[in-house]
Design a protein around this motif. Structure first.
Motif, PDB file in Angstrom:
ATOM      1  N   ARG A   1       2.724  10.124  -4.704  1.00 12.22           N
ATOM      2  CA  ARG A   1       2.370   8.737  -4.504  1.00 12.22           C
ATOM      3  C   ARG A   1       1.583   8.145  -5.809  1.00 12.22           C
ATOM      4  O   ARG A   1       1.974   7.016  -5.984  1.00 12.22           O
ATOM      5  CB  ARG A   1       1.551   8.658  -3.240  1.00 12.22           C
ATOM      6  CG  ARG A   1       2.160   9.054  -1.843  1.00 12.22           C
ATOM      7  CD  ARG A   1       1.524   8.678  -0.880  1.00 12.22           C
ATOM      8  NE  ARG A   1       0.096   9.184  -0.462  1.00 12.22           N
ATOM      9  CZ  ARG A   1      -0.050  10.532   0.041  1.00 12.22           C
ATOM     10  NH1 ARG A   1       0.630  10.961   0.722  1.00 12.22           N
ATOM     11  NH2 ARG A   1      -1.621  10.891   0.105  1.00 12.22           N
ATOM     12  N   LYS A   2       0.982   8.982  -6.405  1.00  8.13           N
ATOM     13  CA  LYS A   2       0.042   8.567  -7.667  1.00  8.13           C
ATOM     14  C   LYS A   2       1.263   8.277  -8.660  1.00  8.13           C
ATOM     15  O   LYS A   2       1.165   7.424  -9.529  1.00  8.13           O
ATOM     16  CB  LYS A   2      -0.868   9.611  -7.998  1.00  8.13           C
ATOM     17  CG  LYS A   2      -2.101   9.640  -7.089  1.00  8.13           C
ATOM     18  CD  LYS A   2      -3.036  10.886  -7.404  1.00  8.13           C
ATOM     19  CE  LYS A   2      -4.280  10.564  -6.483  1.00  8.13           C
ATOM     20  NZ  LYS A   2      -5.022  11.689  -7.054  1.00  8.13           N
TER      21      LYS A   2
ATOM     22  N   ASP B   1       0.271   4.442  -0.553  1.00  6.29           N
ATOM     23  CA  ASP B   1      -0.274   5.445   0.192  1.00  6.29           C
ATOM     24  C   ASP B   1      -0.103   5.554   1.780  1.00  6.29           C
ATOM     25  O   ASP B   1       0.434   6.434   2.505  1.00  6.29           O
ATOM     26  CB  ASP B   1      -1.857   5.848   0.352  1.00  6.29           C
ATOM     27  CG  ASP B   1      -2.192   6.248  -1.052  1.00  6.29           C
ATOM     28  OD1 ASP B   1      -1.597   7.031  -1.729  1.00  6.29           O
ATOM     29  OD2 ASP B   1      -3.436   5.907  -1.422  1.00  6.29           O
TER      30      ASP B   1
ATOM     31  N   SER C   1       0.248  13.474  -2.284  1.00  3.28           N
ATOM     32  CA  SER C   1      -0.567  12.486  -2.981  1.00  3.28           C
ATOM     33  C   SER C   1      -0.229  12.441  -4.401  1.00  3.28           C
ATOM     34  O   SER C   1      -0.344  11.393  -5.005  1.00  3.28           O
ATOM     35  CB  SER C   1      -2.159  13.087  -2.772  1.00  3.28           C
ATOM     36  OG  SER C   1      -2.275  14.111  -3.340  1.00  3.28           O
TER      37      SER C   1
ATOM     38  N   GLN D   1       2.896   8.066   3.438  1.00  2.34           N
ATOM     39  CA  GLN D   1       1.983   9.266   3.640  1.00  2.34           C
ATOM     40  C   GLN D   1       2.782  10.194   4.536  1.00  2.34           C
ATOM     41  O   GLN D   1       2.521  11.129   4.302  1.00  2.34           O
ATOM     42  CB  GLN D   1       0.874   8.607   4.744  1.00  2.34           C
ATOM     43  CG  GLN D   1       1.352   7.764   5.968  1.00  2.34           C
ATOM     44  CD  GLN D   1       0.294   7.442   6.791  1.00  2.34           C
ATOM     45  OE1 GLN D   1      -0.670   7.506   6.453  1.00  2.34           O
ATOM     46  NE2 GLN D   1       0.619   6.771   7.942  1.00  2.34           N
TER      47      GLN D   1
ATOM     48  N   ASP E   1       0.968  -1.144  -0.156  1.00  4.98           N
ATOM     49  CA  ASP E   1      -0.118  -0.082  -0.218  1.00  4.98           C
ATOM     50  C   ASP E   1       0.788   1.272   0.104  1.00  4.98           C
ATOM     51  O   ASP E   1       1.359   1.557   0.991  1.00  4.98           O
ATOM     52  CB  ASP E   1      -0.945   0.054   1.087  1.00  4.98           C
ATOM     53  CG  ASP E   1      -1.908   1.094   1.185  1.00  4.98           C
ATOM     54  OD1 ASP E   1      -1.708   2.245   0.595  1.00  4.98           O
ATOM     55  OD2 ASP E   1      -2.909   1.160   2.075  1.00  4.98           O
TER      56      ASP E   1
END
Length: 90
Positions: A61-62, A49, A58, A53, A47
């Motif tokens: 992360r994408k 994300d 974000s 984190q 995971d």
């Protein structure tokens, strides 16, 4: 490591994952993967994300997820080609 093993994520160590991240412009995040023991076999399912984190926004992360998806497609197509060549060389 023989070239065949570079094409199989099962053989990737956390160092190989860090090298892949660096190659794709995410070297600044390699420490997250190494410190969590991410190896090739777990790279495709972890995971991102949750892992990133605290270290990446974000958007980043994408971008890492998109690079991982591209790696999945590349490995799948390369493995299929390698299997095809082995089949016809027998």
């Amino acid at each position: 490591m023989p070239w065949e093993q570079h094409l199989n994520l099962q053989y990737w160590t956390s160092k190989n994952v860090a090298e892949w991240l660096t190659f794709n412009g995410f070297g600044h995040l390699a420490h997250c993967f190494v410190s969590h023991g991410v190896i090739g076999s777990s790279l495709l399912t972890i995971d991102l994300d949750k892992l990133l984190q605290e270290d990446a926004d974000s958007k980043t992360r994408k971008e890492v997820a998109a690079a991982r998806d591209q790696l999945k497609r590349f490995m799948k197509s390369t493995f299929s080609l390698h299997a095809h060549l082995l089949y016809f060389s027998c």
